[in-house]
Design an enzyme around this catalytic site. Structure first.
Site, short mmCIF file in Angstrom:
data_model
loop_
_atom_site.label_atom_id
_atom_site.label_comp_id
_atom_site.label_asym_id
_atom_site.label_seq_id
_atom_site.Cartn_x
_atom_site.Cartn_y
_atom_site.Cartn_z
N SER A 55 17.62 -59.73 33.62
CA SER A 55 16.29 -60.31 33.53
C SER A 55 15.62 -59.91 32.20
CB SER A 55 15.47 -59.91 34.76
OG SER A 55 14.34 -60.73 34.91
N LEU A 56 14.47 -59.25 32.24
CA LEU A 56 13.83 -58.82 30.99
C LEU A 56 14.78 -57.97 30.15
CD1 LEU A 56 11.39 -58.50 29.11
CD2 LEU A 56 10.61 -56.61 30.58
#
Length: 257
Positions: free
Chosen positions: A89-90
């Site tokens: 994700s991030l």
């Protein structure tokens, strides 16, 4: 070793180094259990940014650029052997920013990049920004995402500790976009969750824009947090990639000294 770098089972003689970047609100604990599944020829390092775990009372970063500026000089010395970047994700986008910095400085790139649970860095966030909401509204959004245990969400004392980090990470995740042109000569694997409605296959495919070699996209059981709920599937994929990379690199390993 820097407090940014968690090395749960140091293997200085390992053939390859796996550097892992957590998702928003996450920490190195996602990755430290992986040492039990990885081979003895793999040295695992997980990134621990301020504001989480043992660094809970440090001020977290809420912008991508200063975060990566701080990380870069810590990553460069780790390139003394073949390196794989893994981000979820991030964490995928933080790792990508580091790739762009390494290329800009003419430094060695990782021998493989694994982007997990993330749309390409040029993609806008699907959801409206949430990091600026009131505490109650923000916690409701966290509940909808299904990544924070209900017992934590309902514990006001714990949430008072975690909210600054979550807001900071969400601000980066919700405002960051990569808008420059770059082509990276780095093999790419993309992992996605079959039930991740925010990051379907079409959004995973957008990573290809920045890489010269065809991306290997693999879908796994689970929603956005398949990295936690189906960790064994992820480590199986990672082990397979490591084996392929080492087989490919064996003739040229001497250049790492």
């Amino acid at each position: 070793m820097s407090k940014w770098l968690v090395n749960p089972l140091p293997r200085p003689d390992a053939d390859i180094r796996l550097i892992c970047f957590p998702y928003a609100g996450g920490n190195a604990a996602t990755y430290t259990p992986w040492t039990k599944q990885l081979g003895e020829n793999v040295d695992l390092i997980a990134i621990q940014a301020p504001g989480r775990a043992a660094r809970l009372f440090e001020t977290p970063y809420d912008e991508m650029e200063p975060l990566v500026d701080e990380l870069l000089p810590l990553i460069v010395p780790l390139l003394d052997k073949p390196v794989i970047f893994f981000g979820h994700s991030l964490g995928s986008r933080v790792a990508f920013e580091l790739l762009t910095r390494l290329k800009a400085r003419g430094l060695s790139l990782p021998v493989h990049f694994i982007a997990s649970g993330s749309a390409g860095p040029q993609e806008k966030a699907l959801r409206k920004p949430t990091y600026h909401l009131s505490d109650d509204e923000f916690k409701a959004e966290l509940s909808d995402l299904n990544g924070t245990p209900k017992a934590v969400l309902e514990n006001e004392e714990l949430m008072s500790l975690f909210l600054p980090l979550l807001r900071a990470d969400f601000k980066i995740a919700e405002t960051y976009r990569y808008t420059s042109d770059i082509t990276l000569d780095c093999p790419l694997t993309i992992l996605g969750g079959e039930d991740d409605t925010d990051i379907p296959l079409s959004r995973l495919q957008t990573w290809q824009e920045f890489f010269s070699s065809p991306a290997d996209i693999q879908m796994l059981s689970g929603d956005h947090f398949f990295i936690d709920n189906h960790a064994h599937l992820v480590t199986d994929k990672v082990n397979g990639i490591i084996s392929q990379v080492l087989n490919r690199l064996t003739p040229s390993m001497s250049r790492y000294g």
